[in-house]
Design a protein around this motif. Structure first.
Motif, PDB file in Angstrom:
ATOM      1  N   GLY A 156      15.141  14.500 -25.498  1.00  0.00           N
ATOM      2  CA  GLY A 156      14.104  14.062 -24.569  1.00  0.00           C
ATOM      3  C   GLY A 156      14.480  14.077 -23.110  1.00  0.00           C
ATOM      4  N   VAL A 157      15.234  15.082 -22.671  1.00  0.00           N
ATOM      5  CA  VAL A 157      15.600  15.174 -21.254  1.00  0.00           C
ATOM      6  C   VAL A 157      14.390  15.592 -20.421  1.00  0.00           C
ATOM      7  N   ASP A 158      14.453  15.300 -19.118  1.00  0.00           N
ATOM      8  CA  ASP A 158      13.403  15.724 -18.191  1.00  0.00           C
ATOM      9  C   ASP A 158      13.651  17.134 -17.673  1.00  0.00           C
ATOM     10  N   SER A 159      14.920  17.495 -17.518  1.00  0.00           N
ATOM     11  CA  SER A 159      15.248  18.837 -17.062  1.00  0.00           C
ATOM     12  C   SER A 159      16.574  19.267 -17.659  1.00  0.00           C
ATOM     13  N   MET A 160      16.729  20.562 -17.793  1.00  0.00           N
ATOM     14  CA  MET A 160      17.981  21.140 -18.286  1.00  0.00           C
ATOM     15  C   MET A 160      18.633  21.926 -17.172  1.00  0.00           C
ATOM     16  N   VAL A 161      19.938  21.802 -17.098  1.00  0.00           N
ATOM     17  CA  VAL A 161      20.715  22.531 -16.108  1.00  0.00           C
ATOM     18  C   VAL A 161      21.451  23.654 -16.825  1.00  0.00           C
ATOM     19  N   LEU A 162      21.138  24.879 -16.454  1.00  0.00           N
ATOM     20  CA  LEU A 162      21.842  26.041 -16.998  1.00  0.00           C
ATOM     21  C   LEU A 162      22.932  26.418 -16.010  1.00  0.00           C
ATOM     22  N   PHE A 163      24.155  26.442 -16.480  1.00  0.00           N
ATOM     23  CA  PHE A 163      25.264  26.647 -15.557  1.00  0.00           C
ATOM     24  C   PHE A 163      26.044  27.902 -15.902  1.00  0.00           C
ATOM     25  N   VAL A 164      26.414  28.594 -14.854  1.00  0.00           N
ATOM     26  CA  VAL A 164      27.209  29.807 -14.984  1.00  0.00           C
ATOM     27  C   VAL A 164      28.124  29.882 -13.774  1.00  0.00           C
ATOM     28  N   SER A 165      29.283  30.450 -13.940  1.00  0.00           N
ATOM     29  CA  SER A 165      30.212  30.600 -12.832  1.00  0.00           C
ATOM     30  C   SER A 165      29.953  31.901 -12.094  1.00  0.00           C
ATOM     31  N   ALA A 166      30.152  31.866 -10.802  1.00  0.00           N
ATOM     32  CA  ALA A 166      30.072  33.098 -10.017  1.00  0.00           C
ATOM     33  C   ALA A 166      31.306  33.956 -10.242  1.00  0.00           C
ATOM     34  N   SER A 167      32.329  33.364 -10.842  1.00  0.00           N
ATOM     35  CA  SER A 167      33.586  34.057 -11.130  1.00  0.00           C
ATOM     36  C   SER A 167      33.671  34.390 -12.614  1.00  0.00           C
ATOM     37  N   GLU A 168      33.953  35.652 -12.931  1.00  0.00           N
ATOM     38  CA  GLU A 168      34.085  36.066 -14.330  1.00  0.00           C
ATOM     39  C   GLU A 168      35.211  35.305 -15.030  1.00  0.00           C
ATOM     40  N   ARG A 169      36.335  35.146 -14.350  1.00  0.00           N
ATOM     41  CA  ARG A 169      37.473  34.495 -14.989  1.00  0.00           C
ATOM     42  C   ARG A 169      37.176  33.034 -15.307  1.00  0.00           C
ATOM     43  N   HIS A 170      36.551  32.335 -14.366  1.00  0.00           N
ATOM     44  CA  HIS A 170      36.242  30.940 -14.629  1.00  0.00           C
ATOM     45  C   HIS A 170      35.176  30.807 -15.702  1.00  0.00           C
ATOM     46  N   ASN A 171      34.181  31.684 -15.705  1.00  0.00           N
ATOM     47  CA  ASN A 171      33.144  31.605 -16.733  1.00  0.00           C
ATOM     48  C   ASN A 171      33.730  31.807 -18.121  1.00  0.00           C
ATOM     49  N   ALA A 172      34.695  32.716 -18.221  1.00  0.00           N
ATOM     50  CA  ALA A 172      35.345  32.944 -19.507  1.00  0.00           C
ATOM     51  C   ALA A 172      36.088  31.696 -19.975  1.00  0.00           C
ATOM     52  N   LYS A 173      36.760  31.009 -19.049  1.00  0.00           N
ATOM     53  CA  LYS A 173      37.469  29.783 -19.398  1.00  0.00           C
ATOM     54  C   LYS A 173      36.493  28.650 -19.736  1.00  0.00           C
ATOM     55  N   ASN A 174      35.402  28.594 -18.985  1.00  0.00           N
ATOM     56  CA  ASN A 174      34.478  27.464 -19.069  1.00  0.00           C
ATOM     57  C   ASN A 174      33.597  27.514 -20.313  1.00  0.00           C
ATOM     58  N   VAL A 175      33.047  28.699 -20.616  1.00  0.00           N
ATOM     59  CA  VAL A 175      32.122  28.815 -21.745  1.00  0.00           C
ATOM     60  C   VAL A 175      32.462  29.971 -22.680  1.00  0.00           C
ATOM     61  N   ASN A 176      33.598  30.643 -22.438  1.00  0.00           N
ATOM     62  CA  ASN A 176      34.051  31.732 -23.308  1.00  0.00           C
ATOM     63  C   ASN A 176      33.031  32.863 -23.382  1.00  0.00           C
ATOM     64  N   ARG A 177      32.410  33.152 -22.232  1.00  0.00           N
ATOM     65  CA  ARG A 177      31.438  34.245 -22.149  1.00  0.00           C
ATOM     66  C   ARG A 177      31.609  34.962 -20.823  1.00  0.00           C
ATOM     67  N   SER A 178      31.141  36.188 -20.758  1.00  0.00           N
ATOM     68  CA  SER A 178      31.050  36.863 -19.472  1.00  0.00           C
ATOM     69  C   SER A 178      29.843  36.302 -18.729  1.00  0.00           C
ATOM     70  N   VAL A 179      29.783  36.547 -17.426  1.00  0.00           N
ATOM     71  CA  VAL A 179      28.628  36.109 -16.649  1.00  0.00           C
ATOM     72  C   VAL A 179      27.354  36.741 -17.195  1.00  0.00           C
ATOM     73  N   ALA A 180      27.412  38.029 -17.505  1.00  0.00           N
ATOM     74  CA  ALA A 180      26.236  38.732 -18.032  1.00  0.00           C
ATOM     75  C   ALA A 180      25.779  38.121 -19.347  1.00  0.00           C
ATOM     76  N   GLU A 181      26.721  37.767 -20.218  1.00  0.00           N
ATOM     77  CA  GLU A 181      26.366  37.157 -21.500  1.00  0.00           C
ATOM     78  C   GLU A 181      25.708  35.798 -21.297  1.00  0.00           C
ATOM     79  N   SER A 182      26.224  35.021 -20.343  1.00  0.00           N
ATOM     80  CA  SER A 182      25.610  33.722 -20.053  1.00  0.00           C
ATOM     81  C   SER A 182      24.178  33.892 -19.577  1.00  0.00           C
ATOM     82  N   LEU A 183      23.972  34.799 -18.639  1.00  0.00           N
ATOM     83  CA  LEU A 183      22.633  35.004 -18.082  1.00  0.00           C
ATOM     84  C   LEU A 183      21.669  35.532 -19.146  1.00  0.00           C
ATOM     85  N   GLU A 184      22.157  36.379 -20.034  1.00  0.00           N
ATOM     86  CA  GLU A 184      21.311  36.882 -21.116  1.00  0.00           C
ATOM     87  C   GLU A 184      20.880  35.741 -22.029  1.00  0.00           C
TER      88      GLU A 184
END
Length: 316
Positions: free
Chosen positions: A98-126
């Protein structure tokens, strides 16, 4: 004091201490302890909370009670509750909670995104496209957040073009807000100017929120630059709690009470009660069992006076 006409007259503060503040702490607070802190913040006037993150409990055990936190705070009228979601599974859980809003987060850095969510930036955005479709007609708002927007601890400088490209994707997805995350405190006033200016040109329809860390001691200097540019939305954490568990050196966020003190002294409205925030910060310190890095909750407001008789007088 009246704020200069060139600055925003009212500033909106989102409290992220319950999520970003606690996710990196070795001590995992009970849900009841978290709620006691949240209640103290509500008394201080906080109405916008980033409550938690619907990530895997194995990845971030401190946030395993995300649904319980939303359910409990849902009973308090007048609150806006947002939560981070990394994928469609997390979005489904957040919708059910029952949240009011969802925050979708992605890193501008490929390396950090891989560490943070184990995905490439493109995979996160998809993956975000699936979430956006799922939210259609739900009444739940979609907010975008870009981590390492001012620099990456693994790659160094992050090109502003990378940030702009992601922002455009969020706009296409129907995001209502965009937050720029200074994940390891690499922002500087010139970088703030560059990124805010370029994003306003590229996605003028997206209101900007700035999320600074005080890793190198200039978090509030960056806020001042944001204010000079007319940005009126900021994220902060009570007591200065926080940091990213997937980024080395990511010390605490700017402290909510320090930010509120600065804004109050500048004559800007926040709707927050500074004394109440100090009480909440001291509660956070008590719960964590240590002194937190914020300063105003230690020293008090500027006109918090001491008894003259309590201070020794110099001799000679």
């Amino acid at each position: 004091m009246t704020a200069p006409a060139s600055l925003p007259q009212r500033v909106h503060i989102t409290e992220v201490g319950l999520r970003d503040g606690l996710q990196n702490e070795p001590l995992v607070l009970s849900t009841e302890h978290k709620l006691s802190l949240a209640r103290a913040l509500v008394v201080a006037g906080v109405r916008e909370f980033e409550v938690s993150s619907f990530v895997s409990p194995r990845a971030v055990p401190a946030l395993a009670d995300a649904a319980e936190m939303v359910a409990a705070l849902r009973e308090v009228p007048g609150l806006h509750l947002s939560a981070l979601v990394p994928n469609l599974r997390g979005a489904e859980r957040a919708l059910e909670a029952g949240v009011d809003s969802m925050v979708l987060f992605v890193s501008a850095s490929e390396r950090h995104n891989a560490k943070n969510v184990n995905r490439s930036v493109a995979e996160s955005l998809e993956g975000f496209e699936q979430i956006a479709r799922r939210l259609e007609g739900s009444g739940v708002a979609l907010r975008g957040a870009i981590a390492t927007a001012f620099g990456c601890p693994f790659s160094g400088d992050v090109p502003v073009e990378s940030v702009v490209e992601i922002a455009r994707r969020f706009a296409d997805l129907g995001a209502t807000h965009l937050s720029l995350g200074d994940t390891t405190g690499m922002a500087t006033p010139p970088l703030v100017t560059e990124r805010v200016t370029r994003l306003r040109e590229a996605v003028p329809e997206l209101p900007l929120t700035l999320h600074f860390h005080n890793t190198r001691g200039i978090g509030l200097a960056n806020v001042m630059q944001g204010l000079a540019l007319g940005v009126d939305r900021y994220e902060s954490s009570i007591g200065g709690l926080g940091g990213c568990p997937f980024a080395p050196g990511a010390s605490g966020n700017i402290a909510t009470e320090d930010l509120a003190y600065l804004l109050e002294e500048m004559g800007l409205e926040t709707g927050l009660d500074l004394e109440g925030l100090i009480v909440a910060a001291r509660r956070a310190s008590e719960l964590m069992g240590r002194r937190l890095p914020a300063q105003v909750s230690q020293a008090g407001p500027r006109l918090a006076l001491s008894a003259c008789d309590a201070v020794p007088t110099a001799q000679g």
